[in-house]
Design a protein around this motif. Structure first.
Motif, PDB file in Angstrom:
ATOM      1  N   ALA A  24      54.260 -58.185 -37.665  1.00  9.54           N
ATOM      2  CA  ALA A  24      54.551 -59.034 -38.829  1.00  9.54           C
ATOM      3  C   ALA A  24      53.796 -60.357 -38.769  1.00  9.54           C
ATOM      4  O   ALA A  24      53.654 -60.964 -37.708  1.00  9.54           O
ATOM      5  CB  ALA A  24      56.047 -59.312 -38.922  1.00  9.54           C
ATOM      6  N   HIS A  25      53.346 -60.806 -39.951  1.00 10.67           N
ATOM      7  CA  HIS A  25      52.717 -62.128 -40.046  1.00 10.67           C
ATOM      8  C   HIS A  25      53.801 -63.212 -40.074  1.00 10.67           C
ATOM      9  O   HIS A  25      54.942 -62.966 -40.473  1.00 10.67           O
ATOM     10  CB  HIS A  25      51.830 -62.213 -41.309  1.00 10.67           C
ATOM     11  CG  HIS A  25      51.070 -63.501 -41.388  1.00 10.67           C
ATOM     12  ND1 HIS A  25      51.520 -64.581 -42.118  1.00 10.67           N
ATOM     13  CD2 HIS A  25      49.915 -63.888 -40.778  1.00 10.67           C
ATOM     14  CE1 HIS A  25      50.651 -65.584 -41.968  1.00 10.67           C
ATOM     15  NE2 HIS A  25      49.674 -65.192 -41.172  1.00 10.67           N
ATOM     16  N   ASN A  26      53.388 -64.413 -39.676  1.00  9.82           N
ATOM     17  CA  ASN A  26      54.310 -65.553 -39.581  1.00  9.82           C
ATOM     18  C   ASN A  26      54.954 -65.948 -40.914  1.00  9.82           C
ATOM     19  O   ASN A  26      55.880 -66.761 -40.921  1.00  9.82           O
ATOM     20  CB  ASN A  26      53.566 -66.773 -39.038  1.00  9.82           C
ATOM     21  CG  ASN A  26      53.147 -66.600 -37.592  1.00  9.82           C
ATOM     22  OD1 ASN A  26      53.848 -65.962 -36.819  1.00  9.82           O
ATOM     23  ND2 ASN A  26      51.999 -67.165 -37.220  1.00  9.82           N
ATOM     24  N   ASP A  41      49.411 -65.057 -36.201  1.00  9.69           N
ATOM     25  CA  ASP A  41      48.499 -65.397 -37.296  1.00  9.69           C
ATOM     26  C   ASP A  41      47.554 -64.213 -37.495  1.00  9.69           C
ATOM     27  O   ASP A  41      47.639 -63.197 -36.777  1.00  9.69           O
ATOM     28  CB  ASP A  41      47.775 -66.723 -37.011  1.00  9.69           C
ATOM     29  CG  ASP A  41      46.761 -66.639 -35.863  1.00  9.69           C
ATOM     30  OD1 ASP A  41      46.752 -65.621 -35.123  1.00  9.69           O
ATOM     31  OD2 ASP A  41      45.977 -67.588 -35.687  1.00  9.69           O
ATOM     32  N   SER A  42      46.639 -64.348 -38.436  1.00 11.43           N
ATOM     33  CA  SER A  42      45.762 -63.215 -38.761  1.00 11.43           C
ATOM     34  C   SER A  42      44.937 -62.782 -37.551  1.00 11.43           C
ATOM     35  O   SER A  42      44.706 -61.590 -37.356  1.00 11.43           O
ATOM     36  CB  SER A  42      44.800 -63.598 -39.884  1.00 11.43           C
ATOM     37  OG  SER A  42      45.475 -64.198 -40.927  1.00 11.43           O
ATOM     38  N   LEU A  43      44.503 -63.751 -36.736  1.00 10.70           N
ATOM     39  CA  LEU A  43      43.654 -63.400 -35.592  1.00 10.70           C
ATOM     40  C   LEU A  43      44.461 -62.656 -34.525  1.00 10.70           C
ATOM     41  O   LEU A  43      44.013 -61.624 -34.007  1.00 10.70           O
ATOM     42  CB  LEU A  43      43.002 -64.657 -35.004  1.00 10.70           C
ATOM     43  CG  LEU A  43      41.960 -64.406 -33.917  1.00 10.70           C
ATOM     44  CD1 LEU A  43      40.815 -63.533 -34.432  1.00 10.70           C
ATOM     45  CD2 LEU A  43      41.405 -65.709 -33.363  1.00 10.70           C
ATOM     46  N   VAL A 199      48.974 -79.330 -41.753  1.00 13.38           N
ATOM     47  CA  VAL A 199      48.641 -78.464 -42.892  1.00 13.38           C
ATOM     48  C   VAL A 199      47.706 -77.342 -42.452  1.00 13.38           C
ATOM     49  O   VAL A 199      47.058 -77.404 -41.405  1.00 13.38           O
ATOM     50  CB  VAL A 199      48.002 -79.264 -44.067  1.00 13.38           C
ATOM     51  CG1 VAL A 199      48.899 -80.407 -44.505  1.00 13.38           C
ATOM     52  CG2 VAL A 199      46.602 -79.760 -43.722  1.00 13.38           C
ATOM     53  N   HIS A 200      47.632 -76.336 -43.317  1.00 13.47           N
ATOM     54  CA  HIS A 200      46.746 -75.188 -43.089  1.00 13.47           C
ATOM     55  C   HIS A 200      45.385 -75.494 -43.732  1.00 13.47           C
ATOM     56  O   HIS A 200      45.327 -76.166 -44.771  1.00 13.47           O
ATOM     57  CB  HIS A 200      47.380 -73.944 -43.731  1.00 13.47           C
ATOM     58  CG  HIS A 200      46.777 -72.676 -43.258  1.00 13.47           C
ATOM     59  ND1 HIS A 200      45.636 -72.142 -43.833  1.00 13.47           N
ATOM     60  CD2 HIS A 200      47.135 -71.836 -42.261  1.00 13.47           C
ATOM     61  CE1 HIS A 200      45.343 -71.016 -43.198  1.00 13.47           C
ATOM     62  NE2 HIS A 200      46.224 -70.813 -42.237  1.00 13.47           N
ATOM     63  N   PRO A 201      44.283 -74.994 -43.151  1.00 13.39           N
ATOM     64  CA  PRO A 201      42.961 -75.288 -43.751  1.00 13.39           C
ATOM     65  C   PRO A 201      42.726 -74.620 -45.105  1.00 13.39           C
ATOM     66  O   PRO A 201      41.675 -74.858 -45.716  1.00 13.39           O
ATOM     67  CB  PRO A 201      41.967 -74.802 -42.694  1.00 13.39           C
ATOM     68  CG  PRO A 201      42.714 -73.844 -41.851  1.00 13.39           C
ATOM     69  CD  PRO A 201      44.150 -74.284 -41.876  1.00 13.39           C
ATOM     70  N   SER A 216      45.597 -73.272 -37.976  1.00 17.84           N
ATOM     71  CA  SER A 216      46.061 -71.945 -38.386  1.00 17.84           C
ATOM     72  C   SER A 216      47.547 -71.864 -38.024  1.00 17.84           C
ATOM     73  O   SER A 216      48.072 -72.738 -37.312  1.00 17.84           O
ATOM     74  CB  SER A 216      45.295 -70.854 -37.629  1.00 17.84           C
ATOM     75  OG  SER A 216      45.799 -70.731 -36.305  1.00 17.84           O
ATOM     76  N   THR A 217      48.220 -70.816 -38.460  1.00 17.69           N
ATOM     77  CA  THR A 217      49.658 -70.748 -38.156  1.00 17.69           C
ATOM     78  C   THR A 217      49.891 -70.646 -36.642  1.00 17.69           C
ATOM     79  O   THR A 217      50.876 -71.167 -36.128  1.00 17.69           O
ATOM     80  CB  THR A 217      50.353 -69.599 -38.921  1.00 17.69           C
ATOM     81  OG1 THR A 217      49.749 -68.358 -38.576  1.00 17.69           O
ATOM     82  CG2 THR A 217      50.276 -69.819 -40.421  1.00 17.69           C
ATOM     83  N   HIS A 218      48.983 -70.009 -35.925  1.00 19.29           N
ATOM     84  CA  HIS A 218      49.097 -69.949 -34.453  1.00 19.29           C
ATOM     85  C   HIS A 218      48.935 -71.358 -33.875  1.00 19.29           C
ATOM     86  O   HIS A 218      49.703 -71.778 -32.990  1.00 19.29           O
ATOM     87  CB  HIS A 218      48.018 -69.015 -33.894  1.00 19.29           C
ATOM     88  CG  HIS A 218      47.914 -69.037 -32.403  1.00 19.29           C
ATOM     89  ND1 HIS A 218      48.638 -68.194 -31.595  1.00 19.29           N
ATOM     90  CD2 HIS A 218      47.167 -69.818 -31.572  1.00 19.29           C
ATOM     91  CE1 HIS A 218      48.339 -68.452 -30.327  1.00 19.29           C
ATOM     92  NE2 HIS A 218      47.448 -69.424 -30.285  1.00 19.29           N
TER      93      HIS A 218
HETATM   94  P1  13P Z   1      46.792 -67.592 -40.520  1.00 21.06           P
HETATM   95  O1  13P Z   1      48.154 -67.099 -40.135  1.00 21.06           O
HETATM   96  O2  13P Z   1      45.722 -66.766 -39.913  1.00 21.06           O
HETATM   97  O3  13P Z   1      46.659 -69.042 -40.255  1.00 21.06           O
HETATM   98  O4  13P Z   1      46.598 -67.340 -42.081  1.00 21.06           O
HETATM   99  C1  13P Z   1      47.332 -67.823 -43.081  1.00 21.06           C
HETATM  100  C2  13P Z   1      47.279 -67.015 -44.290  1.00 21.06           C
HETATM  101  O5  13P Z   1      47.379 -67.502 -45.368  1.00 21.06           O
HETATM  102  C3  13P Z   1      47.165 -65.612 -44.148  1.00 21.06           C
HETATM  103  O6  13P Z   1      47.133 -65.045 -45.367  1.00 21.06           O
END
Ligand code: 13P
Ligand code: SF4
Length: 306
Positions: A24-26, A41-43, A199-201, A216-218
């Motif tokens: 699952a994504h964050n 996170d995505s990575l 903040v997120h980029p 990134s969320t990570h």
């Molecule tokens: P990350 O979790 O890789 O930072 O990405 C955020 C996002 O918006 C994924 O769709």
């Protein structure tokens, strides 16, 4: 507890029966986060999902993430509980439009954010995520880069590579661009002057300028763990605050209440359970697209985190 013990037990039995894992994504609903075997996170999801010892991946995230897992783990069955959970930013570019852009700039290399569909990755030289975007761009010798599809991430990277020309695609994240605004962050900062702004980029340049940190969320999670600060205003999808509060319970995380990615939220507990019961809907990609998209993804994975 969000998920009942009976439901947890039932999910566990189904996972064991099929040798399945839940990834699952964050930004997923809290109850989905609670049942996940792997979060990130995505990575992290791209790199760790392929190492899992499982026959089946139940992927709780948007379409491009499930596709990435399938491309990097072609022998595993990847189940996407809601195929209409699609990232609007990824839908802002097509392979045909990218081919036209490439024809206009034959001397440029194409770097695509992982938030692209597999057929766009198939037209890409190297992928990146927000967790390694600057490192990926620094790793390529080319001075001219077509960056797709997130203009905000592209403009953010440009700050770190003044010697390169980044030609940004005009895409953006509807959630970060429209809901994480300068006004919303300023209002929260007035209420919580002692809080750090993270903040997120994918946010706009003015929001990035206002922030104390961009991750990134990570990166957000790592920073929250190691920082001496105990209160954070989180300029990203609101459910990130649930993830942070689970992992760093002693600190306070303040969300932007309207920053919700509706597509991430299309994955529900009922759909995940139905997927575990039936092993559908399976994500299937054409072999030729998988082969082509794997090349820029593997380059990204080999570069690792920034
Ligand atoms: P990350 O979790 O890789 O930072 O990405 C955020 C996002 O918006 C994924 O769709
Ligand atoms: Fe796409 Fe933005 Fe949702 Fe991420 S948060 S999936 S980039 S719309």
């Amino acid at each position: 507890m969000v998920v009942s013990p009976e439901t947890l037990q039932y999910i566990q039995e189904l996972k064991e029966k099929h040798n399945a894992v839940i990834v699952a994504h964050n930004y997923q609903h809290p109850n989905i986060q609670d049942i996940a075997d792997l979060m990130g996170d995505s990575l992290a999801l791209a790199t760790e999902a392929m190492k899992l010892d499982a026959d089946v991946i139940i992927f709780c995230g948007v379409n491009f993430m499930a596709e990435t897992a399938k491309i990097l783990s072609p022998d595993k069955k990847v189940i996407h509980p809601e195929p209409n959970s699609r990232c609007p930013m990824a839908a802002m570019i097509t392979p045909e439009a990218l081919r036209q852009m490439k024809a206009k700039h034959p001397d440029a290399i194409v770097v695509s954010y992982v938030n692209t569909t597999a057929d766009v990755k198939a037209e890409t030289d190297i992928c990146c995520t927000s967790g390694n975007a600057v490192k990926v761009i620094q790793s390529v010798p080319e001075k001219k880069i077509i960056f797709t599809p997130d203009k905000n991430l592209g403009m953010y990277i440009q700050r770190f590579v003044p010697d390169k020309e980044i030609i940004c695609w005009e895409g953006y994240c509807t959630t970060h661009q429209n809901s994480v605004t300068l006004e919303s962050l300023k209002a929260l900062k007035e209420q919580h002057p002692d809080a750090e702004v993270i903040v997120h980029p994918e946010c706009t340049p003015e929001v990035i300028d206002f922030a104390d940190y961009v991750f990134s969320t990570h990166g957000m999670l790592e920073h929250a763990k190691s920082s001496k600060v105990s209160k954070f205003i989180m300029g990203t999808e609101k459910e990130m605050c649930y993830r942070l509060s689970q992992d760093v319970p002693e600190k306070t995380f303040i969300p932007v209440p309207e920053a919700i990615c509706p597509n991430m939220k299309k994955i529900t507990m009922d759909k995940v359970i139905a997927s575990l019961e039936t092993l559908t809907p399976e994500l299937i990609l054409a072999d030729d697209i998988m082969q082509k998209a794997k090349i820029p993804l593997e380059r990204m994975v080999n570069i690792g985190r920034g």
